[in-house]
Design a protein around this motif. Sequence first.
Motif, PDB file in Angstrom:
ATOM      1  N   UNK A 105      35.263   2.424 -58.285  1.00 52.96           N
ATOM      2  CA  UNK A 105      34.585   3.712 -58.428  1.00 52.96           C
ATOM      3  C   UNK A 105      33.302   3.745 -57.614  1.00 52.96           C
ATOM      4  N   UNK A 106      32.586   2.610 -57.552  1.00 52.58           N
ATOM      5  CA  UNK A 106      31.375   2.523 -56.736  1.00 52.58           C
ATOM      6  C   UNK A 106      31.691   2.655 -55.247  1.00 52.58           C
ATOM      7  N   UNK A 107      32.935   2.367 -54.864  1.00 52.66           N
ATOM      8  CA  UNK A 107      33.360   2.482 -53.466  1.00 52.66           C
ATOM      9  C   UNK A 107      33.989   3.843 -53.180  1.00 52.66           C
ATOM     10  N   UNK A 108      33.958   4.736 -54.167  1.00 47.92           N
ATOM     11  CA  UNK A 108      34.454   6.090 -53.961  1.00 47.92           C
ATOM     12  C   UNK A 108      35.898   6.320 -54.367  1.00 47.92           C
ATOM     13  N   UNK A 109      36.522   5.325 -55.018  1.00 44.45           N
ATOM     14  CA  UNK A 109      37.895   5.483 -55.480  1.00 44.45           C
ATOM     15  C   UNK A 109      37.889   6.102 -56.874  1.00 44.45           C
ATOM     16  N   UNK A 110      38.940   6.830 -57.182  1.00 39.93           N
ATOM     17  CA  UNK A 110      39.096   7.388 -58.529  1.00 39.93           C
ATOM     18  C   UNK A 110      40.437   6.915 -59.087  1.00 39.93           C
ATOM     19  N   UNK A 111      40.492   6.848 -60.381  1.00 37.61           N
ATOM     20  CA  UNK A 111      41.740   6.445 -61.027  1.00 37.61           C
ATOM     21  C   UNK A 111      42.712   7.624 -61.010  1.00 37.61           C
ATOM     22  N   UNK A 112      43.836   7.463 -60.338  1.00 34.45           N
ATOM     23  CA  UNK A 112      44.834   8.521 -60.236  1.00 34.45           C
ATOM     24  C   UNK A 112      45.888   8.405 -61.326  1.00 34.45           C
ATOM     25  N   UNK A 113      46.172   7.180 -61.752  1.00 41.83           N
ATOM     26  CA  UNK A 113      47.168   6.965 -62.804  1.00 41.83           C
ATOM     27  C   UNK A 113      46.930   5.603 -63.429  1.00 41.83           C
ATOM     28  N   UNK A 124      40.073   2.857 -41.033  1.00 45.60           N
ATOM     29  CA  UNK A 124      39.095   3.900 -41.336  1.00 45.60           C
ATOM     30  C   UNK A 124      38.627   4.540 -40.031  1.00 45.60           C
ATOM     31  N   UNK A 125      38.008   5.708 -40.136  1.00 50.58           N
ATOM     32  CA  UNK A 125      37.503   6.388 -38.938  1.00 50.58           C
ATOM     33  C   UNK A 125      36.317   5.661 -38.331  1.00 50.58           C
ATOM     34  N   UNK A 126      35.392   5.204 -39.171  1.00 49.58           N
ATOM     35  CA  UNK A 126      34.165   4.590 -38.665  1.00 49.58           C
ATOM     36  C   UNK A 126      33.705   3.511 -39.651  1.00 49.58           C
ATOM     37  N   UNK A 127      34.024   2.274 -39.348  1.00 45.67           N
ATOM     38  CA  UNK A 127      33.688   1.168 -40.247  1.00 45.67           C
ATOM     39  C   UNK A 127      32.175   0.977 -40.366  1.00 45.67           C
ATOM     40  N   UNK A 128      31.438   1.203 -39.296  1.00 44.73           N
ATOM     41  CA  UNK A 128      29.979   1.025 -39.342  1.00 44.73           C
ATOM     42  C   UNK A 128      29.346   2.038 -40.302  1.00 44.73           C
ATOM     43  N   UNK A 129      29.799   3.288 -40.254  1.00 42.66           N
ATOM     44  CA  UNK A 129      29.283   4.315 -41.162  1.00 42.66           C
ATOM     45  C   UNK A 129      29.631   3.978 -42.609  1.00 42.66           C
ATOM     46  N   UNK A 130      30.882   3.589 -42.840  1.00 39.84           N
ATOM     47  CA  UNK A 130      31.319   3.228 -44.193  1.00 39.84           C
ATOM     48  C   UNK A 130      30.537   2.009 -44.689  1.00 39.84           C
ATOM     49  N   UNK A 131      30.316   1.061 -43.803  1.00 38.69           N
ATOM     50  CA  UNK A 131      29.552  -0.132 -44.143  1.00 38.69           C
ATOM     51  C   UNK A 131      28.143   0.232 -44.602  1.00 38.69           C
ATOM     52  N   UNK A 132      27.499   1.142 -43.886  1.00 39.97           N
ATOM     53  CA  UNK A 132      26.145   1.570 -44.257  1.00 39.97           C
ATOM     54  C   UNK A 132      26.147   2.196 -45.651  1.00 39.97           C
ATOM     55  N   UNK A 133      27.175   2.937 -45.970  1.00 40.17           N
ATOM     56  CA  UNK A 133      27.271   3.544 -47.311  1.00 40.17           C
ATOM     57  C   UNK A 133      27.476   2.482 -48.380  1.00 40.17           C
ATOM     58  N   UNK A 134      28.344   1.502 -48.076  1.00 37.38           N
ATOM     59  CA  UNK A 134      28.626   0.444 -49.053  1.00 37.38           C
ATOM     60  C   UNK A 134      27.430  -0.484 -49.255  1.00 37.38           C
ATOM     61  N   UNK A 135      26.561  -0.597 -48.247  1.00 39.36           N
ATOM     62  CA  UNK A 135      25.380  -1.459 -48.384  1.00 39.36           C
ATOM     63  C   UNK A 135      24.493  -1.010 -49.539  1.00 39.36           C
ATOM     64  N   UNK A 136      24.490   0.281 -49.847  1.00 39.10           N
ATOM     65  CA  UNK A 136      23.646   0.800 -50.927  1.00 39.10           C
ATOM     66  C   UNK A 136      24.131   0.359 -52.308  1.00 39.10           C
ATOM     67  N   UNK A 137      25.342  -0.147 -52.386  1.00 37.51           N
ATOM     68  CA  UNK A 137      25.892  -0.603 -53.669  1.00 37.51           C
ATOM     69  C   UNK A 137      25.262  -1.924 -54.084  1.00 37.51           C
ATOM     70  N   UNK A 138      24.706  -2.643 -53.119  1.00 37.26           N
ATOM     71  CA  UNK A 138      24.004  -3.895 -53.394  1.00 37.26           C
ATOM     72  C   UNK A 138      24.927  -5.011 -53.879  1.00 37.26           C
ATOM     73  N   UNK A 139      26.059  -5.182 -53.228  1.00 37.41           N
ATOM     74  CA  UNK A 139      26.937  -6.304 -53.542  1.00 37.41           C
ATOM     75  C   UNK A 139      26.408  -7.563 -52.857  1.00 37.41           C
ATOM     76  N   UNK A 140      26.606  -8.716 -53.463  1.00 44.61           N
ATOM     77  CA  UNK A 140      26.149  -9.952 -52.817  1.00 44.61           C
ATOM     78  C   UNK A 140      26.957 -10.248 -51.555  1.00 44.61           C
ATOM     79  N   UNK A 141      26.404 -11.110 -50.696  1.00 46.73           N
ATOM     80  CA  UNK A 141      27.106 -11.486 -49.462  1.00 46.73           C
ATOM     81  C   UNK A 141      27.905 -12.779 -49.634  1.00 46.73           C
ATOM     82  N   UNK A 142      27.776 -13.407 -50.788  1.00 48.39           N
ATOM     83  CA  UNK A 142      28.522 -14.634 -51.086  1.00 48.39           C
ATOM     84  C   UNK A 142      29.086 -14.546 -52.492  1.00 48.39           C
ATOM     85  N   UNK A 143      30.122 -15.334 -52.747  1.00 48.36           N
ATOM     86  CA  UNK A 143      30.721 -15.383 -54.071  1.00 48.36           C
ATOM     87  C   UNK A 143      31.739 -14.278 -54.275  1.00 48.36           C
ATOM     88  N   UNK A 144      32.045 -14.031 -55.534  1.00 49.44           N
ATOM     89  CA  UNK A 144      33.019 -13.011 -55.915  1.00 49.44           C
ATOM     90  C   UNK A 144      32.375 -12.168 -56.998  1.00 49.44           C
TER      91      UNK A 144
END
Length: 123
Positions: A22-30, A68-88
């Motif tokens: 959901x933080x990545x913009x997905x919604x539950x469809x079913x 995707x159309x533009x990975x750099x743009x999507x990446x910039x949006x995902x950076x705001x989610x504040x996920x770590x760069x290591x681990x799971x």
Amino acid sequence: MLKSVCPILPSRDFDATSAFYGKLGFREAARFDVEGYSILVRDNVELHFFNHSKHDPDVSEHGAFVRVDDAADLSARFETIDLPSEGIPRFAKAENKPWGVCELQIVDPDGNLLRMGHIVDER
């Protein structure tokens, strides 16, 4: 004629999976709790999940590549989610790869790898 593909990935907990994506913009469809199946959607992309409560994220070999159309743009949006760069889970910013793709990477809480990118002409 082939139309699309929907990866089927393991999930230990559909609520946690849905919240993460959901933080990545997905919604539950079913969602089919009894059958152990969930479908998340964003734009024209479907991610399917099967219930696997004993799945070990540390040894997961599941993944998918999403064009995707533009990975750099999507990446910039995902950076705001504040996920770590290591681990799971983790996030790696978009960069141009030697194989001619600008690509970002996301590993979800179940260890599933999503690589998202677009083709670039730098080879």
